[in-house]
Design an enzyme around this catalytic site. Structure first.
Site, PDB file in Angstrom:
ATOM      1  N   LYS A 148       0.845  -1.175   0.000  1.00  0.00           N
ATOM      2  CA  LYS A 148       0.000   0.000   0.000  1.00  0.00           C
ATOM      3  C   LYS A 148       0.892   1.240   0.000  1.00  0.00           C
ATOM      4  CE  LYS A 148      -1.733   1.892   3.941  1.00  0.00           C
ATOM      5  NZ  LYS A 148      -0.890   2.498   4.970  1.00  0.00           N
ATOM      6  N   HIS A 178      -0.835  -5.255   5.754  1.00  0.00           N
ATOM      7  CA  HIS A 178      -0.129  -6.009   6.801  1.00  0.00           C
ATOM      8  C   HIS A 178      -1.060  -6.379   7.966  1.00  0.00           C
ATOM      9  CE1 HIS A 178       0.422  -2.143   8.896  1.00  0.00           C
ATOM     10  NE2 HIS A 178       0.733  -2.838   9.973  1.00  0.00           N
ATOM     11  N   LYS A 182      -1.460 -10.107  10.735  1.00  0.00           N
ATOM     12  CA  LYS A 182      -1.358 -10.133  12.200  1.00  0.00           C
ATOM     13  C   LYS A 182      -2.061 -11.374  12.742  1.00  0.00           C
ATOM     14  CE  LYS A 182      -1.218  -5.108  12.784  1.00  0.00           C
ATOM     15  NZ  LYS A 182      -0.126  -4.688  13.658  1.00  0.00           N
ATOM     16  N   GLU A 216      -3.572   5.064  17.838  1.00  0.00           N
ATOM     17  CA  GLU A 216      -2.110   5.100  17.934  1.00  0.00           C
ATOM     18  C   GLU A 216      -1.692   6.286  18.775  1.00  0.00           C
ATOM     19  OE1 GLU A 216      -0.028   3.817  14.099  1.00  0.00           O
ATOM     20  OE2 GLU A 216      -1.785   4.900  13.405  1.00  0.00           O
ATOM     21  N   ASP A 235      -4.998   6.356   4.595  1.00  0.00           N
ATOM     22  CA  ASP A 235      -3.890   5.640   5.221  1.00  0.00           C
ATOM     23  C   ASP A 235      -4.366   4.433   6.031  1.00  0.00           C
ATOM     24  OD1 ASP A 235      -1.079   5.429   5.980  1.00  0.00           O
ATOM     25  OD2 ASP A 235      -1.708   6.033   7.980  1.00  0.00           O
ATOM     26  N   HIS A 240      -6.787  -0.966   6.303  1.00  0.00           N
ATOM     27  CA  HIS A 240      -6.737  -1.773   7.520  1.00  0.00           C
ATOM     28  C   HIS A 240      -8.108  -1.911   8.201  1.00  0.00           C
ATOM     29  CE1 HIS A 240      -2.588  -1.411   6.740  1.00  0.00           C
ATOM     30  NE2 HIS A 240      -2.333  -0.339   7.427  1.00  0.00           N
ATOM     31  N   LYS A 331      -4.201   9.248  15.075  1.00  0.00           N
ATOM     32  CA  LYS A 331      -2.829   9.396  15.587  1.00  0.00           C
ATOM     33  C   LYS A 331      -2.870  10.250  16.853  1.00  0.00           C
ATOM     34  CE  LYS A 331      -0.786   7.866  11.709  1.00  0.00           C
ATOM     35  NZ  LYS A 331      -0.368   6.477  11.702  1.00  0.00           N
TER      36      LYS A 331
END
Ligand code: BG6
Length: 484
Positions: A148, A178, A182, A216, A235, A240, A331
């Site tokens: 990505k 990704h 996990k 995060e 993003d 995700h 974030k």
């Protein structure tokens, strides 16, 4: 628990962008860990390919440093690193020119499984794919791996898919998200489809709503240039969070095989309703601590890019009509945590009367950190005083339940790279899935642009803008706390 390492046949892996950040942080240390685990057989070759004029010795030094810095402290037997380095080679290659390609072709052995990791910007995907064919390095069994961001909207994603499809079949293309690599994300499927307990209740008849949070504590410092052009929507949400939503909401696939799983995920994305403007809150973190303002990390001092999103989503199908999904990511939030909470409806009738209060079951799946599950169950509060009810957690930490081996699982990149070598596409996104996700995302972003939407400021290390609380409160619900 015994950890099982399934060895693969010797292979050649070429990493374009082999000296780049992703290769140093994730790919090369990940390969080393798999080598230590005995999964990469001798006779395999890992070839870095990049524009920089290095020789193999210099690249091996870079690999050594990457393993030391990002290897996660993995200790292997003496001499293992040297044996791993003996598999490493390097070729200077110009993705847009002809330099290096003939040399690379002499190194890639077509008789082995070969894979080409495009750890470069998407602008180079088409050039690399074309040259792999022109220089006769790939055959029908070769695999290409792409990262990505896979485009920045539907149009660019379609163009990327088309540029790859000219040279490779869909069965050879491994698009990485990704999150799918996990351990606990895969566990979502095991929990749902391996237990009789949950699946009969997994629908709008019994589930009031579902919350998905990926929070995060880090900000965008150091990658403001990339991030300011993406924002949380491109993003995190388009990929995700969308994948988490799919795994939570999809119908049971008939088999755990690539197309069966991906067909079901695609159906979820296609059943998503467009999101109403008042069901979405964008935020941007502002001053409040040493990481300072979002805007100090990006070029544009008046940037309107979001570092936080909260939204209410609806899936229009028989299973989920009437059950909202609340998603949240950002974030510089209060804690680093990814979790999913399934909030079940209240019991239809309380035999204990109004005094016993309202109680319901909640299943919280902690994806990271402290991987595990908590199920809130209603019981009688101990002691005299009549029938008073209380909710208590059945709390399971995977690390405690499974012992030390639970901590020693491959990280997302290790698992995904080995799946590429094994030729298993189940945990990779298919082209139509990515396009469907962009089609839904584009509508939202176009809406913001048309309305000149401005993100709401929120304090760093908070739970996000107050508007996000207000949005869910309007439905008579509350966000579960952001905590590890
Ligand atoms: C990446 C995003 O894909 O995922 C980052 O570009 C984000 O912005 C990261 O920080 C989160 O991944 P993880 O594995 O740390 O949850």
């Amino acid at each position: 628990m015994v950890s099982r390492v399934i060895p693969v046949e010797p292979f050649d892996l070429v990493i374009f962008g082999g000296t780049g950040d992703l290769a140093r942080r994730k790919i090369l240390p990940g390969l080393f860990r798999r080598y230590c685990a005995g999964q990469i057989p001798d006779g395999s070759m890992i070839i870095g390919a990049a524009r920089g004029d290095h020789d193999a010795g210099e690249f091996r030094t870079l690999v050594t440093e990457a393993v030391q810095e990002f290897g996660g402290g993995r200790t292997c037997e003496d001499g293992t690193l040297d044996a791993f380095l003996a598999m490493i080679d390097y070729v200077t290659v110009d993705a847009r020119g002809d330099t290096g390609w003939a040399e690379l072709a002499t190194k890639v052995r077509k008789e082995l499984v070969n894979a080409f990791y495009f750890s470069v910007g998407p602008g180079l995907f088409g050039d690399l794919a074309e040259r792999l064919q022109r220089f006769d390095m790939a055959d029908d069994d070769s695999r290409i791996v792409v990262e990505k961001p896979f485009g920045r909207d539907l149009e660019t994603a379609k163009a990327l898919n088309a540029s790859l499809a000219k040279h490779f079949d869909e069965t050879q293309i491994y698009r990485i998200d990704h999150y799918l690599g996990k351990e606990t994300v895969q566990n979502l499927m095991a929990v749902r489809f391996g237990n009789m307990l949950f699946e009969p209740l997994w629908n709008s008849q019994y589930v009031d709503h579902i919350q998905i949070t990926v929070a995060e504590t880090v900000g965008v410092s150091g990658r403001g240039g990339y991030y300011d052009k993406s924002g949380a929507m491109r993003d995190m949400v388009q990929n995700h969070l969308m994948q988490l939503l799919c795994l939570i909401a999809m119908e049971p696939p008939a088999k755990f095989d690539p197309d069966a799983v991906r067909d079901e995920k695609l159906k979820v994305i296609r059943a998503l309703e467009p999101v109403e403007p008042h069901h979405i809150v964008r935020g941007q973190y502002s001053a409040g601590d040493d990481e300072a303002d979002y805007r100090t990390h990006v070029e544009d001092p008046s940037s309107k890019t979001e570092s936080f999103i909260a939204m209410k989503m609806a899936i229009s199908n028989w299973r989920w009509a009437g059950t909202p999904f609340y998603l949240r990511t950002g974030k510089r939030l209060k804690a680093r945590t990814s979790d999913i909470t399934v909030v079940f409806k209240d019991a239809p009738h309380s035999i204990f009367g109004a005094k016993a209060g309202q109680h319901n079951n909640e299943l919280r799946i902690r994806l990271q950190p402290n991987e595990g599950m908590t199920l809130d169950v209603t019981i009688k509060e101990p002691g005299p005083g009549g029938m008073r009810l209380v909710d208590v957690p059945l709390d399971m930490s995977f690390a405690e339940a499974l012992g030390p081996d639970a901590a020693d699982v491959p990280d997302a990149y290790e698992r995904l790279i080995m799946d590429v070598i094994r030729g298993n596409q189940t945990l990779f996104m298919r082209g139509d899935e990515v396009e469907a996700a962009w089609a839904w995302t584009d509508l939202i972003i176009e809406g913001w642009q048309a309305r000149a939407d401005v993100p709401k400021p929120y304090d760093a290390l908070s739970e996000g803008p107050t508007d996000a609380m207000a949005m869910i409160a309007r439905d008579g619900r509350i966000w579960r706390p952001i905590k590890t």
